[in-house]
Design a protein around this motif. Structure first.
Motif, mmCIF file in Angstrom:
data_model
loop_
_atom_site.group_PDB
_atom_site.id
_atom_site.type_symbol
_atom_site.label_atom_id
_atom_site.label_comp_id
_atom_site.label_asym_id
_atom_site.label_seq_id
_atom_site.Cartn_x
_atom_site.Cartn_y
_atom_site.Cartn_z
ATOM 1 N N ALA A 185 0.962 -1.500 0.794
ATOM 2 C CA ALA A 185 -0.132 0.216 -0.331
ATOM 3 C C ALA A 185 0.711 0.917 -0.274
ATOM 4 C CB ALA A 185 -0.817 -0.015 1.257
ATOM 5 N N THR A 186 2.243 0.642 0.163
ATOM 6 C CA THR A 186 3.152 2.823 0.428
ATOM 7 C C THR A 186 3.168 3.246 -1.350
ATOM 8 O OG1 THR A 186 4.352 1.148 1.444
ATOM 9 C CG2 THR A 186 5.545 3.248 0.312
ATOM 10 N N PRO A 187 2.774 4.851 -1.306
ATOM 11 C CA PRO A 187 2.398 5.025 -2.074
ATOM 12 C C PRO A 187 3.878 4.944 -3.208
ATOM 13 C CG PRO A 187 2.029 6.423 -0.595
ATOM 14 C CD PRO A 187 2.722 4.960 0.032
ATOM 15 N N GLY A 188 3.910 5.069 -4.953
ATOM 16 C CA GLY A 188 4.878 5.415 -5.745
ATOM 17 C C GLY A 188 5.702 3.739 -6.092
ATOM 18 N N ILE A 189 4.586 2.567 -5.631
ATOM 19 C CA ILE A 189 4.260 0.948 -6.534
ATOM 20 C C ILE A 189 3.079 1.191 -6.965
ATOM 21 C CG2 ILE A 189 4.317 -1.231 -5.674
ATOM 22 C CD1 ILE A 189 5.260 -0.295 -2.405
ATOM 23 N N ARG A 190 4.296 0.519 -8.275
ATOM 24 C CA ARG A 190 2.851 0.893 -9.861
ATOM 25 C C ARG A 190 3.168 -1.786 -9.747
ATOM 26 N NH1 ARG A 190 2.225 0.223 -15.495
ATOM 27 N NH2 ARG A 190 3.942 0.744 -15.132
ATOM 28 N N ARG A 191 2.360 -2.429 -9.706
ATOM 29 C CA ARG A 191 2.291 -3.967 -10.098
ATOM 30 C C ARG A 191 1.265 -3.640 -11.241
ATOM 31 N NH1 ARG A 191 -0.503 -5.603 -4.429
ATOM 32 N NH2 ARG A 191 -1.173 -3.153 -4.916
ATOM 33 N N ARG A 192 2.571 -4.515 -11.957
ATOM 34 C CA ARG A 192 0.984 -4.853 -13.715
ATOM 35 C C ARG A 192 1.520 -6.206 -14.027
ATOM 36 N NH1 ARG A 192 5.648 -4.801 -16.066
ATOM 37 N NH2 ARG A 192 7.725 -3.296 -14.892
ATOM 38 N N ARG A 193 0.605 -7.381 -14.092
ATOM 39 C CA ARG A 193 0.900 -8.712 -14.476
ATOM 40 C C ARG A 193 1.264 -8.809 -15.634
ATOM 41 N NH1 ARG A 193 -4.005 -13.414 -12.662
ATOM 42 N NH2 ARG A 193 -2.594 -15.397 -13.916
ATOM 43 N N LEU A 194 2.124 -9.688 -14.975
ATOM 44 C CA LEU A 194 2.526 -10.413 -16.943
ATOM 45 C C LEU A 194 2.338 -11.796 -17.772
ATOM 46 C CD1 LEU A 194 6.631 -9.983 -15.081
ATOM 47 C CD2 LEU A 194 5.391 -8.278 -16.757
ATOM 48 N N THR A 195 2.798 -11.618 -18.143
ATOM 49 C CA THR A 195 2.260 -12.799 -19.226
ATOM 50 C C THR A 195 3.330 -13.608 -19.040
ATOM 51 O OG1 THR A 195 0.669 -11.579 -20.587
ATOM 52 C CG2 THR A 195 0.980 -13.741 -21.177
ATOM 53 N N VAL A 196 3.453 -14.590 -18.782
ATOM 54 C CA VAL A 196 3.985 -15.928 -18.986
ATOM 55 C C VAL A 196 3.771 -17.104 -19.113
ATOM 56 C CG1 VAL A 196 5.724 -14.980 -16.714
ATOM 57 C CG2 VAL A 196 3.721 -16.658 -15.659
ATOM 58 N N VAL A 197 4.411 -18.101 -19.388
ATOM 59 C CA VAL A 197 4.567 -19.569 -19.845
ATOM 60 C C VAL A 197 2.770 -20.642 -19.000
ATOM 61 C CG1 VAL A 197 6.255 -20.723 -18.746
ATOM 62 C CG2 VAL A 197 5.165 -21.699 -20.802
ATOM 63 N N GLY A 198 3.362 -20.479 -17.462
ATOM 64 C CA GLY A 198 2.905 -20.858 -16.755
ATOM 65 C C GLY A 198 1.561 -20.389 -16.355
ATOM 66 N N ASN A 199 1.211 -19.695 -17.052
ATOM 67 C CA ASN A 199 -0.326 -18.638 -16.382
ATOM 68 C C ASN A 199 0.225 -18.468 -15.424
ATOM 69 O OD1 ASN A 199 -2.296 -16.972 -17.408
ATOM 70 N ND2 ASN A 199 -3.852 -18.556 -17.416
ATOM 71 N N THR A 200 0.797 -18.690 -14.444
ATOM 72 C CA THR A 200 0.814 -18.449 -12.711
ATOM 73 C C THR A 200 0.827 -16.847 -12.389
ATOM 74 O OG1 THR A 200 3.582 -18.417 -12.856
ATOM 75 C CG2 THR A 200 1.789 -20.520 -11.789
ATOM 76 N N PRO A 201 0.361 -16.471 -11.418
ATOM 77 C CA PRO A 201 0.156 -14.883 -11.305
ATOM 78 C C PRO A 201 1.621 -14.135 -10.717
ATOM 79 C CG PRO A 201 -0.594 -16.203 -9.723
ATOM 80 C CD PRO A 201 -0.244 -17.090 -10.265
ATOM 81 N N GLU A 202 2.058 -14.056 -11.990
ATOM 82 C CA GLU A 202 3.595 -12.922 -11.304
ATOM 83 C C GLU A 202 3.585 -11.687 -12.380
ATOM 84 O OE1 GLU A 202 6.848 -14.746 -13.154
ATOM 85 O OE2 GLU A 202 6.027 -16.738 -12.140
ATOM 86 N N TYR A 203 4.628 -10.785 -11.448
ATOM 87 C CA TYR A 203 4.306 -9.210 -11.559
ATOM 88 C C TYR A 203 5.534 -8.348 -12.172
ATOM 89 C CZ TYR A 203 -1.168 -9.385 -10.352
ATOM 90 O OH TYR A 203 -2.106 -10.260 -10.006
#
Length: 372
Positions: A185-203
């Protein structure tokens, strides 16, 4: 993971299998991975109720005080059933390193939160995705209010639902790495989901002048390499357990297919070539389990385990993919269809072979450990 399991470990494995069995379908696993969370929050709540996140945490912080090998049992069952869960990342990669290197105040706050179902994750891989040197390119600049984080970390699992991230940041060429536990929740952090081969939730996690108080530094400033090594060793061993579970499931489904699939008026399992494939798969699965067991038990006893961890990861990465390849030979064309369970396990084998360093990375570490 123990070849001679105690009654407690039999109970842990049986309880895990009972919880996960009704969710063991490709459709469910794929559907969960496609959600925003990347896992099933209701299942995580049930795991928390059963004490899974608290299993290996110290009792004084709300944990159950079990051994690291017991956590690996749960990870093996998660891999066997292909259930996405933040358990490995939360406990092995963040909570246990925090328990070993963090201050009493940090442990009291965050380990108790994990025992109650809080999710933590770990950020080390740099934008090039490698796990070896030079490591993280996130920088931590000292300031009057603590540190300012800048940079990008990739392949951060479950960052979308995590409460905090254990970040390895560079505090200058001389100081080296510093570990900081950063609330998401700290200001200044941006999270974006990546497309990966295993379709796991990696960011991908971007830090832009993110202010982190000095009280959030885990261990001494410049002492993050020790925290990183602990997180990598525990995470790698737990992942090897998950991969072994996946390989066991592939072996089981292949043997079942060989017994029931008829060709030329007889089960295909009666043909010598198919028998050889199944036997080779069984050898690979047992070897994976024994290598993982050795690494996990050395880590549980706080003994040097760099050699054993890298031996396990190098071996299991290659053997899991070999097991899937042989399974495809036995299943034929049906195994390549997206709807078949084997398809999901093959993607899992490919993705996990790269996590925490691929086989080549760990073979190099084995050579270093041997002094050659």
């Amino acid at each position: 993971m123990d070849p001679t399991p105690t009654e407690d470990r039999r109970h842990i494995r049986a309880a895990a299998a009972a919880l996960l069995t009704d969710r063991r379908t490709t459709a469910h696993a794929r559907a969960v991975r496609e959600t925003a969370a990347g896992h099933a929050p209701e299942l995580w709540k049930e795991m928390t109720r059963l004490g899974w996140p608290a299993l290996v945490l110290p009792e004084r912080y709300g944990g159950l005080g079990a051994g690291f090998a017991d956590l690996c049992l749960l990870c093996e069952e998660l891999g066997r059933h292909q259930i996405p869960s933040p358990l490995l990342t939360t406990v092995a990669c963040a909570a246990l390193p925090l328990a070993r290197h963090g201050s009493p105040a940090q442990c009291a706050r965050w380990l108790a939160a994990v025992a109650d179902g809080g999710i933590l994750t770990y950020a080390r891989a740099a934008p090039h995705g490698h796990w070896g040197a030079p490591g993280s390119t996130v920088t931590a600049t000292p300031s009057d209010d603590g540190f300012h984080l800048d940079g990008t970390a990739l392949f951060v699992p479950y960052a979308g639902t995590a409460d905090a991230i254990l970040v390895m940041a560079r505090t200058g060429a001389a100081a080296g790495l510093t570990a900081l536990l950063v609330p998401t929740a700290t200001p200044g952090i941006r999270r974006r989901r990546l497309t990966v081969v295993g379709n796991t939730p990696e960011y991908g996690v971007d830090f832009t002048r993110t202010v982190v108080p000095a009280s959030h530094v885990v261990g001494p400033v410049g002492g993050g390499s020790a925290v990183a090594e602990t997180a990598a060793a525990l995470g790698t061993a737990a992942l090897c357990a998950e991969m072994t579970g996946g390989a066991q499931a592939v072996l089981d489904m292949t043997v079942a297919h060989a017994r029931t699939r008829q060709q030329f008026g007889r089960p295909i399992g009666s043909f010598q070539a198919v028998q050889q494939h199944c036997a080779d798969m069984a050898v690979a699965v047992l070897g994976s389990r024994l290598n993982t067991h050795e690494a996990a038990h050395r880590l549980a006893r706080h003994r040097p385990a760099a050699l054993e961890v890298s031996l396990a990861k190098a071996y299991v990465s290659e053997r899991y993919q070999q097991v899937c390849a042989l399974a495809h030979q036995v299943h034929g064309a049906i195994g390549f269809t997206a709807e078949h369970d084997l398809h999901l396990y093959t993607r899992h084998a490919t993705a996990t072979a790269l996590a925490f360093g691929d086989a080549d990375h760990h073979i190099s570490r084995v050579a270093e450990s041997l002094g050659v």
